[in-house]
Design a protein around this motif. Sequence first.
Motif, short mmCIF file in Angstrom:
data_model
loop_
_atom_site.label_atom_id
_atom_site.label_comp_id
_atom_site.label_asym_id
_atom_site.label_seq_id
_atom_site.Cartn_x
_atom_site.Cartn_y
_atom_site.Cartn_z
N SER A 169 -35.42 46.26 23.49
CA SER A 169 -35.45 45.64 24.82
C SER A 169 -36.75 45.91 25.56
O SER A 169 -37.20 45.11 26.38
CB SER A 169 -34.27 46.13 25.66
N GLY A 173 -39.29 43.20 27.55
CA GLY A 173 -39.24 43.61 28.96
C GLY A 173 -40.61 43.99 29.48
O GLY A 173 -41.00 43.61 30.60
N GLN A 177 -43.25 41.88 32.25
CA GLN A 177 -43.95 42.49 33.38
C GLN A 177 -45.44 42.21 33.31
O GLN A 177 -46.08 41.90 34.31
CB GLN A 177 -43.72 44.01 33.41
N PHE A 189 -47.07 52.50 30.78
CA PHE A 189 -45.73 52.22 30.28
C PHE A 189 -45.29 53.30 29.29
O PHE A 189 -44.18 53.82 29.35
CB PHE A 189 -45.68 50.84 29.64
N ILE B 89 -29.36 58.60 36.03
CA ILE B 89 -29.99 57.37 35.51
C ILE B 89 -29.00 56.50 34.75
O ILE B 89 -28.93 55.29 34.96
CB ILE B 89 -31.17 57.74 34.58
N ARG B 138 -39.49 45.25 41.13
CA ARG B 138 -40.14 46.38 40.46
C ARG B 138 -40.22 47.59 41.39
O ARG B 138 -39.97 48.74 41.00
CB ARG B 138 -41.56 45.99 40.04
N ASP B 142 -39.14 51.62 41.00
CA ASP B 142 -39.99 52.78 41.27
C ASP B 142 -39.25 53.76 42.18
O ASP B 142 -39.30 54.98 41.97
CB ASP B 142 -41.29 52.33 41.95
N GLU B 161 -43.89 55.27 38.92
CA GLU B 161 -44.14 53.85 38.64
C GLU B 161 -44.04 53.56 37.15
O GLU B 161 -43.62 52.47 36.74
CB GLU B 161 -45.50 53.43 39.17
N ALA B 162 -44.44 54.53 36.34
CA ALA B 162 -44.35 54.36 34.89
C ALA B 162 -42.89 54.34 34.46
O ALA B 162 -42.46 53.46 33.69
CB ALA B 162 -45.10 55.48 34.18
N VAL B 163 -42.12 55.28 34.99
CA VAL B 163 -40.69 55.32 34.66
C VAL B 163 -39.99 54.07 35.18
O VAL B 163 -39.15 53.47 34.49
CB VAL B 163 -40.03 56.59 35.23
N ALA B 165 -41.24 51.15 35.54
CA ALA B 165 -41.58 50.02 34.68
C ALA B 165 -40.68 50.00 33.44
O ALA B 165 -40.23 48.94 33.00
CB ALA B 165 -43.05 50.08 34.27
N VAL B 166 -40.44 51.18 32.88
CA VAL B 166 -39.61 51.24 31.67
C VAL B 166 -38.16 50.85 31.99
O VAL B 166 -37.55 50.06 31.26
CB VAL B 166 -39.66 52.65 31.04
N LEU B 167 -37.64 51.39 33.09
CA LEU B 167 -36.26 51.04 33.46
C LEU B 167 -36.15 49.54 33.74
O LEU B 167 -35.20 48.89 33.31
CB LEU B 167 -35.83 51.85 34.69
N PHE B 168 -37.13 49.03 34.46
CA PHE B 168 -37.16 47.60 34.76
C PHE B 168 -37.16 46.76 33.49
O PHE B 168 -36.44 45.77 33.36
CB PHE B 168 -38.41 47.31 35.61
N SER B 169 -37.96 47.21 32.53
CA SER B 169 -38.12 46.42 31.31
C SER B 169 -36.80 46.26 30.56
O SER B 169 -36.59 45.26 29.86
CB SER B 169 -39.15 47.08 30.38
N MET B 170 -35.92 47.26 30.71
CA MET B 170 -34.67 47.21 29.95
C MET B 170 -33.77 46.07 30.39
O MET B 170 -32.98 45.57 29.59
CB MET B 170 -33.93 48.54 30.08
N PRO B 172 -34.42 42.72 31.68
CA PRO B 172 -34.65 41.44 30.99
C PRO B 172 -34.63 41.59 29.48
O PRO B 172 -34.22 40.66 28.76
CB PRO B 172 -36.03 41.00 31.48
N ILE B 193 -29.15 54.14 25.75
CA ILE B 193 -29.94 54.79 26.82
C ILE B 193 -29.60 56.27 26.89
O ILE B 193 -30.49 57.13 26.93
CB ILE B 193 -29.66 54.11 28.17
#
Lengths: 203, 203
Positions: A169, A173, A177, A189, B89, B138, B142, B161-163, B165-170, B172, B193
């Motif tokens: 995913s 994902g 972005q 990332f 999380i 996004r 964050d 912000e890095a974390v 981005a990863v959570l967000f990516s999951m 979509p 997860i």
Amino acid sequence: MRAMPRVSEAHLAARRQQILDAARACFARNGFHATSMQDVISEAGLSVGAFYRYFKSKEELVTAIAEQVIGRVSDLLDEVRAINPPPPIEDVMRRLLQTVDPQFSPDGVFPMALQVWAESLRNPELAAFVRTIYGRVRGHFDEIARDQQAAGRLPADADPEAVGAVLFSMVPGYALQRVLLGRPDPDTFLAGITALLHAPDKN
Amino acid sequence: MRAMPRVSEAHLAARRQQILDAARACFARNGFHATSMQDVISEAGLSVGAFYRYFKSKEELVTAIAEQVIGRVSDLLDEVRAINPPPPIEDVMRRLLQTVDPQFSPDGVFPMALQVWAESLRNPELAAFVRTIYGRVRGHFDEIARDQQAAGRLPADADPEAVGAVLFSMVPGYALQRVLLGRPDPDTFLAGITALLHAPDKN
DNA sequence: CCTTAAAACGAATGTTCGTTCTCTTTAGCG
DNA sequence: CGCTAAAGAGAACGAACATTCGTTTTAAGG
């Protein structure tokens, strides 16, 4: 008999690829629907009649392009997993993202993959093809998860297919972005992935 | 003066929404491009002339639909983050996926979002709008990451912000798997997860 | 209840599109 | 070199499309 005025097999294949290349350029520029046959044919420097000797319809052309695009995505993933012995998850993901990162640019495969996905929602034939290829790709992520588990880097009772799904995913994902927001860069990332993997157990 | 044969403001708004609803149904069924104006107008039970009183063009209609769809995605995310105090999380992601899961069905917002994304690649105006909304979404991820870090569930030196981005990516990324492959179910994904979050430190 | 202008209508328009079809050119073979 | 059939060309076609526009209907103000 067999009077045979035909041209070489290689020439036919080259012509076909010439059309595919032109179509790819046009589709990347304007999308499947906003690209007319004339656009593709002009880009290829051919005539209408010549085109229809190689493809039955526009739809057949779209499908052929989609197959090439998805096939390339699959190949990219194959390469990454071929690395032996399996490095830690973060390194696998690093290598993966670095490999696919160039494909997020406007002329990479990702923008076109986005179109293929959208198109597959209303084209059952295309949907079936997409399902086959992405299923194969998904399988490789499952294998990655299994490798990691064997190396003791995942809980012994974890479901490899579940972990594979999560790792899988992250790729589209992240791509989304990058394409829609322009950020973050791959290193950020990856730092996020690292942070999550090293989350203190507090539950 | 001002002879005023006009109809109530509410009626105008209702008519507009009537068109938007019809368009949403048509677009979900056949996509933006394969849907003709006549399809939308018939579905709405109106006349051609009536439609063009409310929208200047098909493109304006597509944009209006896109705004509604993306707006809803943003709202969904807003709701989930409003929960206080911030749960772990896994629970945040569970709640998130459970909330958006119904949207992955053929008549949910996700298939349409896919079309909006593809469309935004060649429609700069739409692209700008998409960027604005998804940037806001996004931002919420964050914040989630920051909350988690404050609760000691992430390394102290992690970049939120890095974390995020990863959570967000999951989201979509998972949606894509669901739509294209039909799996995995939310529980399996969440188990993945969990397994990653509890990965033994071996690096 | 008559006037008036907005609202709704739908036939008509002009364009664009994918595809077909006929004709010409080309290239292998005897 | 001439015969033949495939390859290439491009004019032409019909369907579908988004949109326009002249007309009719509707409803609020006087």
